[in-house]
Scaffold this motif. Structure first.
Motif, PDB file in Angstrom:
ATOM      1  N   ALA A  37     117.253 -10.595  29.969  1.00  0.00           N
ATOM      2  CA  ALA A  37     115.976 -11.049  30.339  1.00  0.00           C
ATOM      3  C   ALA A  37     115.239  -9.901  31.159  1.00  0.00           C
ATOM      4  O   ALA A  37     114.284  -9.830  30.992  1.00  0.00           O
ATOM      5  N   HIS A  38     116.224  -9.046  31.755  1.00  0.00           N
ATOM      6  CA  HIS A  38     115.547  -8.032  32.804  1.00  0.00           C
ATOM      7  C   HIS A  38     116.168  -6.790  32.409  1.00  0.00           C
ATOM      8  O   HIS A  38     117.512  -6.776  32.308  1.00  0.00           O
ATOM      9  N   LEU A  39     115.661  -5.550  32.539  1.00  0.00           N
ATOM     10  CA  LEU A  39     116.328  -4.164  32.399  1.00  0.00           C
ATOM     11  C   LEU A  39     115.779  -3.455  33.810  1.00  0.00           C
ATOM     12  O   LEU A  39     114.657  -3.527  33.766  1.00  0.00           O
ATOM     13  N   ALA A  40     116.577  -2.840  34.307  1.00  0.00           N
ATOM     14  CA  ALA A  40     116.269  -1.938  35.493  1.00  0.00           C
ATOM     15  C   ALA A  40     116.998  -0.448  35.158  1.00  0.00           C
ATOM     16  O   ALA A  40     118.086  -0.399  34.815  1.00  0.00           O
ATOM     17  N   LEU A  41     116.146   0.690  35.472  1.00  0.00           N
ATOM     18  CA  LEU A  41     116.612   1.926  35.774  1.00  0.00           C
ATOM     19  C   LEU A  41     116.661   2.346  37.050  1.00  0.00           C
ATOM     20  O   LEU A  41     115.401   2.568  37.624  1.00  0.00           O
ATOM     21  N   ASN A  42     117.890   2.893  37.772  1.00  0.00           N
ATOM     22  CA  ASN A  42     117.736   3.008  38.975  1.00  0.00           C
ATOM     23  C   ASN A  42     116.803   2.241  40.059  1.00  0.00           C
ATOM     24  O   ASN A  42     116.265   2.811  40.924  1.00  0.00           O
ATOM     25  N   GLY A  43     117.236   1.054  39.679  1.00  0.00           N
ATOM     26  CA  GLY A  43     116.591  -0.193  40.491  1.00  0.00           C
ATOM     27  C   GLY A  43     115.200  -0.645  39.951  1.00  0.00           C
ATOM     28  O   GLY A  43     114.517  -1.564  40.772  1.00  0.00           O
ATOM     29  N   LYS A  44     114.479   0.173  39.001  1.00  0.00           N
ATOM     30  CA  LYS A  44     112.992   0.080  38.792  1.00  0.00           C
ATOM     31  C   LYS A  44     112.861  -0.720  37.426  1.00  0.00           C
ATOM     32  O   LYS A  44     113.674  -0.211  36.434  1.00  0.00           O
ATOM     33  N   ALA A  45     112.261  -1.551  37.404  1.00  0.00           N
ATOM     34  CA  ALA A  45     111.908  -2.407  36.078  1.00  0.00           C
ATOM     35  C   ALA A  45     111.694  -1.573  35.052  1.00  0.00           C
ATOM     36  O   ALA A  45     110.805  -0.882  34.954  1.00  0.00           O
ATOM     37  N   VAL A  46     112.334  -1.780  33.737  1.00  0.00           N
ATOM     38  CA  VAL A  46     111.876  -1.097  32.430  1.00  0.00           C
ATOM     39  C   VAL A  46     111.551  -2.466  31.329  1.00  0.00           C
ATOM     40  O   VAL A  46     112.029  -3.173  31.217  1.00  0.00           O
ATOM     41  N   ARG A  47     110.318  -1.818  30.887  1.00  0.00           N
ATOM     42  CA  ARG A  47     109.722  -3.082  29.836  1.00  0.00           C
ATOM     43  C   ARG A  47     110.729  -2.887  28.706  1.00  0.00           C
ATOM     44  O   ARG A  47     111.173  -2.101  28.237  1.00  0.00           O
ATOM     45  N   ILE A  48     110.875  -4.132  27.954  1.00  0.00           N
ATOM     46  CA  ILE A  48     111.654  -4.186  26.869  1.00  0.00           C
ATOM     47  C   ILE A  48     110.609  -4.912  25.580  1.00  0.00           C
ATOM     48  O   ILE A  48     110.077  -5.652  26.017  1.00  0.00           O
ATOM     49  N   ALA A  49     110.805  -4.175  24.724  1.00  0.00           N
ATOM     50  CA  ALA A  49     109.991  -4.472  23.274  1.00  0.00           C
ATOM     51  C   ALA A  49     110.292  -5.853  22.921  1.00  0.00           C
ATOM     52  O   ALA A  49     111.588  -6.254  23.077  1.00  0.00           O
ATOM     53  N   PRO A  50     109.802  -6.653  22.194  1.00  0.00           N
ATOM     54  CA  PRO A  50     110.188  -7.811  21.527  1.00  0.00           C
ATOM     55  C   PRO A  50     111.451  -7.712  20.611  1.00  0.00           C
ATOM     56  O   PRO A  50     112.139  -8.643  20.612  1.00  0.00           O
ATOM     57  N   ASP A  51     111.625  -6.503  20.041  1.00  0.00           N
ATOM     58  CA  ASP A  51     112.933  -6.414  19.279  1.00  0.00           C
ATOM     59  C   ASP A  51     114.066  -5.966  19.956  1.00  0.00           C
ATOM     60  O   ASP A  51     115.187  -5.624  19.398  1.00  0.00           O
ATOM     61  N   GLY A  52     113.965  -5.816  21.631  1.00  0.00           N
ATOM     62  CA  GLY A  52     115.123  -5.481  22.351  1.00  0.00           C
ATOM     63  C   GLY A  52     115.136  -3.981  22.460  1.00  0.00           C
ATOM     64  O   GLY A  52     116.037  -3.705  23.241  1.00  0.00           O
ATOM     65  N   ARG A  53     114.188  -3.360  21.931  1.00  0.00           N
ATOM     66  CA  ARG A  53     114.244  -1.858  21.996  1.00  0.00           C
ATOM     67  C   ARG A  53     113.759  -1.471  23.286  1.00  0.00           C
ATOM     68  O   ARG A  53     112.739  -2.009  23.892  1.00  0.00           O
ATOM     69  N   PHE A  54     113.957  -0.112  23.762  1.00  0.00           N
ATOM     70  CA  PHE A  54     113.383   0.176  25.086  1.00  0.00           C
ATOM     71  C   PHE A  54     113.306   1.713  25.301  1.00  0.00           C
ATOM     72  O   PHE A  54     114.029   2.280  24.416  1.00  0.00           O
ATOM     73  N   LEU A  55     112.627   2.296  26.179  1.00  0.00           N
ATOM     74  CA  LEU A  55     112.430   3.607  26.359  1.00  0.00           C
ATOM     75  C   LEU A  55     112.736   4.202  27.851  1.00  0.00           C
ATOM     76  O   LEU A  55     112.278   3.503  28.941  1.00  0.00           O
ATOM     77  N   ILE A  56     113.735   5.116  28.253  1.00  0.00           N
ATOM     78  CA  ILE A  56     113.725   5.505  29.442  1.00  0.00           C
ATOM     79  C   ILE A  56     113.714   7.185  29.298  1.00  0.00           C
ATOM     80  O   ILE A  56     113.916   7.843  28.404  1.00  0.00           O
ATOM     81  N   ALA A  57     113.471   7.756  30.698  1.00  0.00           N
ATOM     82  CA  ALA A  57     113.465   9.168  30.737  1.00  0.00           C
ATOM     83  C   ALA A  57     113.923   9.675  32.138  1.00  0.00           C
ATOM     84  O   ALA A  57     113.846   8.901  33.013  1.00  0.00           O
ATOM     85  N   PHE A  58     113.978  10.935  32.133  1.00  0.00           N
ATOM     86  CA  PHE A  58     114.784  11.599  33.154  1.00  0.00           C
ATOM     87  C   PHE A  58     114.028  12.743  33.634  1.00  0.00           C
ATOM     88  O   PHE A  58     113.739  13.623  32.926  1.00  0.00           O
ATOM     89  N   ASP A  59     113.520  12.826  35.141  1.00  0.00           N
ATOM     90  CA  ASP A  59     112.800  13.871  35.684  1.00  0.00           C
ATOM     91  C   ASP A  59     113.530  15.264  35.476  1.00  0.00           C
ATOM     92  O   ASP A  59     114.496  15.583  35.211  1.00  0.00           O
ATOM     93  N   ARG A  60     112.790  16.210  35.590  1.00  0.00           N
ATOM     94  CA  ARG A  60     113.297  17.627  35.662  1.00  0.00           C
ATOM     95  C   ARG A  60     114.392  17.969  36.840  1.00  0.00           C
ATOM     96  O   ARG A  60     115.231  18.419  36.433  1.00  0.00           O
ATOM     97  N   ASP A  61     114.068  17.134  37.713  1.00  0.00           N
ATOM     98  CA  ASP A  61     115.110  17.341  38.978  1.00  0.00           C
ATOM     99  C   ASP A  61     115.848  16.038  39.039  1.00  0.00           C
ATOM    100  O   ASP A  61     116.473  15.596  40.335  1.00  0.00           O
ATOM    101  N   ALA A  62     116.266  15.268  38.017  1.00  0.00           N
ATOM    102  CA  ALA A  62     117.141  14.055  37.876  1.00  0.00           C
ATOM    103  C   ALA A  62     118.479  14.209  38.333  1.00  0.00           C
ATOM    104  O   ALA A  62     119.061  15.495  38.198  1.00  0.00           O
ATOM    105  N   GLY A  63     119.175  13.448  39.329  1.00  0.00           N
ATOM    106  CA  GLY A  63     120.522  13.679  39.576  1.00  0.00           C
ATOM    107  C   GLY A  63     121.606  13.579  38.261  1.00  0.00           C
ATOM    108  O   GLY A  63     121.141  13.278  37.290  1.00  0.00           O
ATOM    109  N   PRO A  64     122.814  13.635  38.820  1.00  0.00           N
ATOM    110  CA  PRO A  64     123.704  13.735  37.640  1.00  0.00           C
ATOM    111  C   PRO A  64     124.202  12.358  37.048  1.00  0.00           C
ATOM    112  O   PRO A  64     124.451  12.441  36.056  1.00  0.00           O
ATOM    113  N   ILE A  65     123.510  11.334  37.792  1.00  0.00           N
ATOM    114  CA  ILE A  65     123.952   9.971  37.150  1.00  0.00           C
ATOM    115  C   ILE A  65     122.610   8.989  37.265  1.00  0.00           C
ATOM    116  O   ILE A  65     121.991   9.100  38.421  1.00  0.00           O
ATOM    117  N   ALA A  66     122.335   8.313  36.099  1.00  0.00           N
ATOM    118  CA  ALA A  66     121.269   7.468  36.538  1.00  0.00           C
ATOM    119  C   ALA A  66     121.979   5.873  36.040  1.00  0.00           C
ATOM    120  O   ALA A  66     122.871   5.835  34.989  1.00  0.00           O
TER     121      ALA A  66
END
Length: 271
Positions: A37-66
């Motif tokens: 029903a809901h998806l989150a990356l590092n505590g922030k909501a991520v949109r889910i497409a009707p077919d269940g697909r999603f996109l996430i990305a990682f900043d240039r200075d992202a830490g070792p674990i997301a």
């Protein structure tokens, strides 16, 4: 395990079917577990497409674990730790202090505030586009004259890192195309102080491209564009020392490496 956490050690395999570039400045596409029903990356909501697909990305200075978490309607939580590989950025150590500069004039400060307001307003609107699903293409073929993430350190003081990929073609007026489907979120009517003639395209799901220093635009704000469509011409407007296309990608607030979205740059055709 309704209403509780599913321990990472109990998961036999990654539940999100991720594919992509799990590195700093990188990205991933995936599919949520059935019933999410809901998806989150590092505590922030991520949109889910009707077919269940999603996109996430990682900043240039992202830490070792997301941390990616999916919550089902009954409260079950799938919690997954994504290892993010670090990058060896091009860093130059300059044994001098940063160049002293005069403080910006009131006129520059006024203009810059208005420009940033336009950029922020454009990014605050979520538009429907499926470009985020596509494998991107290069907007133009040329020499890579500036790399994403490169940075200078002046006597121990870090300068701003390069937030895009620079593509030089040698002349102003060279046409460039849309790297993926999208909606034009901003086509500046007049040159901005730093970016020059700025063109921005929303590829959907929070992913957007910005093209700086254009000499002309072939599209207008609100236009729907398709991958490979002619959208503008390279120039050197704004703060630029020569004609080139500065292409930057962002996912929400994360700055991304455009080279991780496209195949290797082809060799330039001989004249």
């Amino acid at each position: 395990m309704a209403g509780g956490w599913r321990a990472l050690a109990d998961q036999p395999a990654e539940p999100f079917a991720l594919t992509g570039q799990l590195v700093q400045g990188g990205w991933a596409r995936g599919t949520v577990p059935r019933g999410t029903a809901h998806l989150a990356l590092n505590g922030k909501a991520v949109r889910i497409a009707p077919d269940g697909r999603f996109l996430i990305a990682f900043d240039r200075d992202a830490g070792p674990i997301a941390r990616l978490m999916a919550e089902s309607a009954d409260g079950t939580l799938d919690d997954y730790a994504i290892p993010i590989a670090s990058r060896a950025w091009k860093i130059e150590h300059i044994p001098l202090g940063p160049r002293p500069g005069s403080p910006p004039s009131e006129e520059f400060a006024r203009r810059r505030a208005a420009e940033l307001a336009q950029i922020n307003a454009a990014r605050s609107v979520e538009r429907l586009s499926e470009g985020w699903r596509q494998k991107m293409i290069w907007p133009v073929i040329g020499r890579l004259s500036g790399l994403f993430g490169s940075q200078r350190i002046y006597n121990g003081t870090p300068g701003s890192y390069h937030s895009g990929t620079d593509i030089a073609t040698g002349t102003s007026g060279t046409p460039f195309v849309a790297p993926a489907d999208g909606v034009v979120m901003l086509a500046a009517d007049s040159p901005f102080t730093l970016e020059g003639r700025l063109l921005m395209i929303d590829h959907g799901m929070g992913l957007n491209s910005a093209f700086l220093h254009c000499s002309a635009h072939a599209v207008a704000t609100g236009d729907v564009v398709r991958q490979g469509q002619f959208i503008g011409r390279i120039g050197m407007t704004g703060r630029a020392t020569g004609p080139h296309l500065h292409w930057s990608l962002k996912w929400r607030e994360s700055r991304l490496d455009a080279e991780l979205f496209v195949p290797p740059m082809p060799a330039m055709p001989k004249p």
